[in-house]
Write an enzyme that holds these catalytic residues in place. Structure first.
Site, PDB file in Angstrom:
ATOM      1  N   GLY A 136      35.855  27.289  56.803  1.00 62.12           N
ATOM      2  CA  GLY A 136      34.952  26.817  58.141  1.00 62.12           C
ATOM      3  C   GLY A 136      34.169  26.564  58.128  1.00 62.12           C
ATOM      4  O   GLY A 136      33.908  26.347  56.584  1.00 62.12           O
ATOM      5  N   SER A 140      35.640  31.196  53.471  1.00 59.05           N
ATOM      6  CA  SER A 140      36.236  30.397  53.714  1.00 59.05           C
ATOM      7  C   SER A 140      37.519  32.054  53.290  1.00 59.05           C
ATOM      8  O   SER A 140      36.825  33.130  53.323  1.00 59.05           O
ATOM      9  CB  SER A 140      37.311  31.065  51.641  1.00 59.05           C
ATOM     10  OG  SER A 140      36.058  30.003  51.277  1.00 59.05           O
ATOM     11  N   LYS A 156      38.017  37.114  55.815  1.00 60.98           N
ATOM     12  CA  LYS A 156      36.605  35.900  56.010  1.00 60.98           C
ATOM     13  C   LYS A 156      35.812  36.402  54.443  1.00 60.98           C
ATOM     14  O   LYS A 156      35.154  37.370  54.661  1.00 60.98           O
ATOM     15  CB  LYS A 156      36.570  35.615  57.099  1.00 60.98           C
ATOM     16  CG  LYS A 156      35.455  34.414  57.694  1.00 60.98           C
ATOM     17  CD  LYS A 156      35.607  33.822  58.304  1.00 60.98           C
ATOM     18  CE  LYS A 156      34.757  32.718  58.815  1.00 60.98           C
ATOM     19  NZ  LYS A 156      33.876  32.476  60.474  1.00 60.98           N
ATOM     20  N   ASP A 252      36.300  27.899  74.636  1.00 58.29           N
ATOM     21  CA  ASP A 252      36.116  26.913  73.691  1.00 58.29           C
ATOM     22  C   ASP A 252      38.518  27.059  73.529  1.00 58.29           C
ATOM     23  O   ASP A 252      38.334  27.464  72.677  1.00 58.29           O
ATOM     24  CB  ASP A 252      35.700  27.697  72.040  1.00 58.29           C
ATOM     25  CG  ASP A 252      35.809  26.130  71.314  1.00 58.29           C
ATOM     26  OD1 ASP A 252      36.692  25.028  71.915  1.00 58.29           O
ATOM     27  OD2 ASP A 252      35.825  26.675  70.373  1.00 58.29           O
TER      28      ASP A 252
HETATM   29  N1  ATP Z   1      43.182  35.778  61.329  1.00 60.52           N
HETATM   30  C1  ATP Z   1      43.656  34.684  60.529  1.00 60.52           C
HETATM   31  N2  ATP Z   1      44.694  34.411  60.164  1.00 60.52           N
HETATM   32  C2  ATP Z   1      45.520  33.651  59.571  1.00 60.52           C
HETATM   33  N3  ATP Z   1      44.617  32.057  59.643  1.00 60.52           N
HETATM   34  C3  ATP Z   1      43.474  32.702  59.676  1.00 60.52           C
HETATM   35  C4  ATP Z   1      42.891  33.539  60.586  1.00 60.52           C
HETATM   36  N4  ATP Z   1      41.450  33.272  60.876  1.00 60.52           N
HETATM   37  C5  ATP Z   1      41.385  32.167  60.174  1.00 60.52           C
HETATM   38  N5  ATP Z   1      42.109  30.836  59.603  1.00 60.52           N
HETATM   39  C6  ATP Z   1      42.558  30.308  58.948  1.00 60.52           C
HETATM   40  O1  ATP Z   1      41.402  30.297  58.368  1.00 60.52           O
HETATM   41  C7  ATP Z   1      40.800  28.758  58.869  1.00 60.52           C
HETATM   42  C8  ATP Z   1      39.277  28.905  58.905  1.00 60.52           C
HETATM   43  O2  ATP Z   1      39.068  30.264  59.676  1.00 60.52           O
HETATM   44  P1  ATP Z   1      36.941  30.157  60.180  1.00 60.52           P
HETATM   45  O3  ATP Z   1      37.070  31.770  61.103  1.00 60.52           O
HETATM   46  O4  ATP Z   1      36.888  30.134  58.923  1.00 60.52           O
HETATM   47  O5  ATP Z   1      36.774  29.267  60.824  1.00 60.52           O
HETATM   48  P2  ATP Z   1      37.575  27.405  61.991  1.00 60.52           P
HETATM   49  O6  ATP Z   1      37.086  29.056  62.763  1.00 60.52           O
HETATM   50  O7  ATP Z   1      38.230  26.998  61.706  1.00 60.52           O
HETATM   51  O8  ATP Z   1      36.033  27.205  62.020  1.00 60.52           O
HETATM   52  P3  ATP Z   1      34.004  27.871  62.030  1.00 60.52           P
HETATM   53  O9  ATP Z   1      34.001  28.242  60.725  1.00 60.52           O
HETATM   54  O10 ATP Z   1      33.434  27.114  62.081  1.00 60.52           O
HETATM   55  O11 ATP Z   1      33.947  28.729  63.637  1.00 60.52           O
HETATM   56  C9  ATP Z   1      41.320  28.985  60.025  1.00 60.52           C
HETATM   57  O12 ATP Z   1      41.216  26.923  60.640  1.00 60.52           O
HETATM   58  C10 ATP Z   1      42.791  29.053  60.094  1.00 60.52           C
HETATM   59  O13 ATP Z   1      43.272  27.731  59.761  1.00 60.52           O
END
Ligand code: ATP
Length: 493
Positions: A136, A140, A156, A252
């Site tokens: 995101g 990562s 994360k 959202d």
């Molecule tokens: N709890 C989870 N279980 C499974 N996959 C996840 C989970 N959290 C995040 N992901 C995966 O990792 C990706 C990145 O998540 P992250 O929360 O870092 O970013 P985001 O929500 O896509 O964007 P941002 O960081 O801008 O808020 C997500 O798009 C998803 O595919």
């Protein structure tokens, strides 16, 4: 005791503060302003006639606590009552450090608490990183396995240097704090947070089943049956109800942000335990063979998906008349920021008329519409037209076998005037009582069989080759990162 009552108790002992949360939306009120000025004023007054044409300037620089006395909640992610002698390999993890009511029977929670009790602090060395799940704006996300126990998490990983450089430290803290105060079966759990010299790591519940958007696209006609839509909407409604009780307006909601969870929580059968929760709605993970599975549930993600990163922003803590809540506003008290996709934006957000919890009932209406019809109701040719449609176009339903009750509910939720919107007066209770949800047993919803159960994760694909490639090549970790055990070649952005 109901979920919300239990959670309220939690809320009293939580601390949350928002300061200087950086916002980098590419869409600003100026944009809405030009759309509104050039479009609505000439033709598209809202159907309820209350379009004011008011434009609020966005301050995209940051947010601050507006009512600090209402943010005096303290956050507790771990308990100090852990026994230092607990062995992580012992079977009886349960009831260790149940500092969150709904983690009392969660093996992953217990396992983490026990590792902390044993080793003091968590570190990268406690985990095997199996796969990169995605990335995101600020980090990562990896599929991580707690060593020796086999519990899976989404980890994360955020590079602290990068956060500082990009002025995202406060945003990362905000995410951590919001996730940390949540304790609800339909919201992602934050199991722990730890830091190394270089990285800040969040240990989040792993949602293995993909998102609701992908699932919808796999359906015949790209929409769900009413039965399925009711199921997903019910779980999301409970999650929104809880968030509002906690003072969080989500803003959202969309299918992309609803993740499915059906993963083996722990690989070892010996960790499966008997229910001890007295809450009838509280169901333990079901033990199947050598794995424990959570009942499938869709979990709204708290933070926006990558696809909408440029457009959407953080959930906010917002005060409303109905709830004793937190407030976090952009630096200028009047200002607001764009949250969500254009198709999901509420009229009052577009008009700059405020953003209370009724915003979530609007997005809930769009969400239900999309689940049932396979498209959103106000989509135009381009963002500008979509915005104009949201504020000005009356709601229409395509032909289709959708019940009167469903349409009536959507109509109530998509009232353009938030004061007339279903849920405005009595929140989720009002919506739960609508005939569309008549067949739903709210207390037992966690035990309801979902319309579709995602396949559990097959860990056999994470062979040694992948593991060693993940662990072998560290270009950025500091000594302390190394000292906690095998380390990663984290990729960023
Ligand atoms: N709890 C989870 N279980 C499974 N996959 C996840 C989970 N959290 C995040 N992901 C995966 O990792 C990706 C990145 O998540 P992250 O929360 O870092 O970013 P985001 O929500 O896509 O964007 P941002 O960081 O801008 O808020 C997500 O798009 C998803 O595919």
């Amino acid at each position: 005791m109901s979920l919300t009552q239990a959670s309220n108790g939690d809320a009293e002992s939580l601390r949350l503060s928002f300061q200087d949360l950086s916002i980098n939306s590419s869409t600003s009120t100026e944009y809405f302003s030009s759309v509104l000025d050039s479009g609505i004023s000439s033709s598209s007054k809202s159907s309820d006639g209350n379009f004011a044409g008011k434009v609020v300037k966005l301050d995209l620089e940051g947010v601050e606590c507006v009512e600090s006395e209402k943010t005096s909640l303290s956050l507790s992610l771990s308990s100090s009552s852990c026994s230092k002698n607990v062995d992580v390999n012992e079977v009886s993890f349960r009831s260790v450090c149940p500092s969150k009511p709904h983690k009392g029977n969660d093996l992953r929670w217990d396992a983490i608490q026990c590792v902390k009790a044993k080793d003091g602090e968590l570190g990268l060395g406690h985990f095997r990183l199996l796969k990169k799940l995605g990335f995101g704006d600020i980090g990562s996300v990896y599929l991580a396995e707690l060593r020796g126990v086999g519990c899976l998490f989404a980890m994360k990983v955020m590079d602290k240097g990068m956060l500082a450089e990009r002025k995202k430290l406060m945003r990362a803290q905000t995410e951590r704090e919001i996730l940390g105060l949540l304790d609800h079966p339909f919201l992602p759990s934050l199991y722990s947070h730890f830091e190394t010299d270089k990285f800040s790591c969040l240990l989040i519940e792993f949602c293995s089943g993909g998102d609701l958007h992908l699932l919808r696209q796999r359906q015949l006609g790209k929409h769900f049956s009413e039965l399925a839509a009711r199921f997903y909407a019910s779980e999301v409604l409970l999650a929104l109800e809880y968030l509002h009780m906690m003072g969080v307006v989500y803003r959202d909601l969309k299918p992309e942000n609803v993740l499915s969870s059906n993963q083996p929580s722990c690989a070892m059968a010996s960790y499966c335990i008997e229910p001890s929760c007295i809450d009838p709605s509280c169901k333990l993970p079901v033990c199947v063979g050598h794995s424990c599975f959570q009942p499938t549930c869709f979990k709204p993600r708290l933070f926006k998906s990558k696809a909408t990163k440029a457009k959407s922003e953080r959930p906010r803590l917002v005060n409303s008349d109905s709830y004793p809540e937190l407030i976090a506003e952009p630096t200028a008290a009047r200002s607001m920021s764009f949250v969500g996709t254009h198709e999901y934006l509420s009229p009052e957000i577009i008009r700059g008329d405020g953003h209370g919890s009724a915003v979530d009932w609007w997005t809930f209406g769009i969400f239900l519409y999309e689940l049932l019809y396979g498209r959103t109701p106000f989509k135009g040719n381009g963002n500008r037209e979509t915005l104009l449609n949201v504020v000005g176009q009356s709601l229409k339903f395509p032909d289709g076998a959708v019940s009167f009750a469903a349409k009536d509910l959507i109509r109530g939720l998509l009232a353009k005037d938030p004061h007339k919107r279903l849920g405005f007066k009595r929140g989720a209770t009002e919506i739960k009582q609508h005939p569309f949800f008549e067949s739903v047993n709210w207390a037992l919803i966690r035990g309801t069989t979902p319309p579709e159960i995602p396949k559990p994760v097959d860990l056999s694909c994470y062979n040694q080759t992948l593991k060693s490639s993940l662990y072998s090549n560290n270009k950025g970790a500091s000594d302390s990162d190394r000292s906690s055990g095998p380390y990663l070649d984290f990729e960023f952005f």
